[in-house]
Design a protein around this motif. Structure first.
Motif, PDB file in Angstrom:
ATOM      1  N   THR A   1      66.439 -56.431 -16.436  1.00 28.10           N
ATOM      2  CA  THR A   1      65.678 -55.614 -15.331  1.00 28.10           C
ATOM      3  C   THR A   1      64.204 -55.358 -15.415  1.00 28.10           C
ATOM      4  OG1 THR A   1      65.989 -53.900 -17.105  1.00 28.10           O
ATOM      5  CG2 THR A   1      67.841 -53.997 -15.597  1.00 28.10           C
ATOM      6  N   ASP A   2      63.563 -56.460 -16.175  1.00 27.98           N
ATOM      7  CA  ASP A   2      62.215 -56.190 -16.282  1.00 27.98           C
ATOM      8  C   ASP A   2      61.689 -57.241 -15.167  1.00 27.98           C
ATOM      9  OD1 ASP A   2      59.517 -57.222 -17.302  1.00 27.98           O
ATOM     10  OD2 ASP A   2      59.693 -56.106 -18.981  1.00 27.98           O
ATOM     11  N   ALA A   3      60.794 -56.623 -14.262  1.00 24.65           N
ATOM     12  CA  ALA A   3      60.443 -57.353 -13.053  1.00 24.65           C
ATOM     13  C   ALA A   3      59.586 -58.565 -13.574  1.00 24.65           C
ATOM     14  CB  ALA A   3      59.745 -56.678 -12.198  1.00 24.65           C
ATOM     15  N   ALA A   4      58.560 -58.476 -14.363  1.00 21.79           N
ATOM     16  CA  ALA A   4      57.736 -59.266 -14.780  1.00 21.79           C
ATOM     17  C   ALA A   4      58.473 -60.466 -15.450  1.00 21.79           C
ATOM     18  CB  ALA A   4      56.708 -58.806 -15.741  1.00 21.79           C
ATOM     19  N   VAL A   5      59.403 -60.250 -16.477  1.00 21.58           N
ATOM     20  CA  VAL A   5      60.314 -61.279 -16.942  1.00 21.58           C
ATOM     21  C   VAL A   5      61.103 -62.050 -16.118  1.00 21.58           C
ATOM     22  CG1 VAL A   5      61.716 -61.727 -19.016  1.00 21.58           C
ATOM     23  CG2 VAL A   5      60.147 -60.091 -19.225  1.00 21.58           C
ATOM     24  N   ALA A   6      61.746 -61.335 -15.250  1.00 24.30           N
ATOM     25  CA  ALA A   6      62.731 -61.954 -14.122  1.00 24.30           C
ATOM     26  C   ALA A   6      62.004 -62.636 -13.418  1.00 24.30           C
ATOM     27  CB  ALA A   6      63.326 -60.953 -13.641  1.00 24.30           C
ATOM     28  N   ARG A   7      60.901 -62.360 -12.921  1.00 23.97           N
ATOM     29  CA  ARG A   7      60.113 -63.232 -11.869  1.00 23.97           C
ATOM     30  C   ARG A   7      59.444 -64.524 -12.489  1.00 23.97           C
ATOM     31  NH1 ARG A   7      57.927 -57.665  -8.958  1.00 23.97           N
ATOM     32  NH2 ARG A   7      59.580 -57.739  -7.359  1.00 23.97           N
ATOM     33  N   GLN A   8      58.994 -64.249 -13.870  1.00 26.49           N
ATOM     34  CA  GLN A   8      58.438 -65.440 -14.454  1.00 26.49           C
ATOM     35  C   GLN A   8      59.685 -66.544 -14.430  1.00 26.49           C
ATOM     36  OE1 GLN A   8      55.196 -66.097 -14.979  1.00 26.49           O
ATOM     37  NE2 GLN A   8      55.949 -68.193 -15.764  1.00 26.49           N
ATOM     38  N   ALA A   9      60.729 -66.227 -14.933  1.00 27.97           N
ATOM     39  CA  ALA A   9      61.918 -66.941 -15.147  1.00 27.97           C
ATOM     40  C   ALA A   9      62.224 -67.562 -13.918  1.00 27.97           C
ATOM     41  CB  ALA A   9      62.953 -66.261 -15.713  1.00 27.97           C
TER      42      ALA A   9
END
Length: 288
Positions: free
Chosen positions: A185-193
């Motif tokens: 649910t962490d937007a920054a982590v998800a988008r980096q992945a």
């Protein structure tokens, strides 16, 4: 075909045959209906054979074998071996690849759809149409998938593409889109992945042209890609949001969704067994 399957590249499977057997059996126990082998697996189809041998009901397919790098006669012979040993459980997915890949090998990427048709009606003529599929994106290739094979295997396309693909294919052929997910649910982590997983495709016009057709623009494809690009290509968030994103393809007309699970590194470097277990739970497969 059961509604949910897994997609992962051949290269992340372990070399140890016992580990392959254990993983394949767990995938089947988790309730997934199919496993789709990406990354243009070798023509001997050895990995597909190993997964089939370890399981009793799991469907296996290639998604896809690249016709520009494949030996059609060897591929057809391998398919014959699999269909005789595991009737009705294997789909041979093929595709016309991409210009940069073909040209890097000294080949001229000309008339790819014609080349694909020739491959299907030449070396693969003995493969029954109901046991082969095409990685189809554009309208003409989707039409060819409906005419010459069991159906289409779109990749990296949104549900709007699935709806258009169903319209072109009609009611009969199979439609199996791939969908990337990130279970977090962490937007920054998800988008980096997501960016790590998507960066390869930003240099492949077959994908970028289609993505622009479905709502993105050139600015979304610049650099490492925009948040809008990532959010269109990767479903992330809580369990309900992830399931809704996958089911959007089913609602648009897909028969089955091939789910590719990303990790914090982007594309996984080894089998993401823990993430597959979580995915099975959120899809309710453990209650099926």
């Amino acid at each position: 075909m059961q509604r949910y399957g897994l997609w992962a590249p051949a290269g992340i499977w372990p070399a140890d045959p016992d580990a392959v057997t254990d993983a394949a059996r767990e995938i089947e126990r988790l309730g997934f209906g199919a496993f789709w082998i990406g990354g243009s697996p070798p023509d001997d189809l050895a990995l597909a054979e190993a997964i089939l041998a370890a399981t009793s009901t799991l469907t296996v397919g290639t998604s896809i074998v690249d016709i520009w790098t494949s030996d059609g006669d060897r591929l057809a012979a391998a398919h014959t071996r699999l269909r005789q040993a595991y009737p009705g459980r294997f789909y041979l997915g093929v595709g016309s690849g991409h210009a940069p890949t073909a040209e890097s090998r000294g080949q001229s990427y000309t008339r790819p759809l014609t080349r694909l048709r020739e491959f299907l009606t030449g070396p693969l003529a003995e493969v029954p149409a109901k046991e082969r599929m095409i990685a189809a994106l554009g309208p003409k290739t989707l039409q060819a998938a409906g005419e010459l094979t069991a159906g289409a295997l779109p990749y990296l396309m949104p549900p709007a593409h699935t709806a258009e693909a169903r319209r072109i294919l009609g009611d009969g052929p199979l439609l199996v889109p791939e969908q990337k997910v990130f279970l977090g649910t962490d937007a920054a982590v998800a988008r980096q992945a997501g960016r790590r997983a998507l960066r390869l495709y930003l240099g492949l016009p077959n994908y970028t042209r289609q993505l622009i057709r479905y709502g993105l623009d050139e600015s979304d494809l610049a650099g490492e890609g925009s948040d809008r690009l990532v959010d269109s290509g990767v479903v992330w968030g809580d369990d309900d949001r992830v399931r809704a994103g996958i089911d959007a393809h089913l609602d648009a007309g897909a028969d089955h969704v091939a789910v590719q699970v990303l990790t914090e590194a982007g594309s996984p470097r080894e089998l993401p067994l823990a993430e597959w277990r979580r995915l099975a739970a959120l899809l309710g497969l453990d209650r099926a």
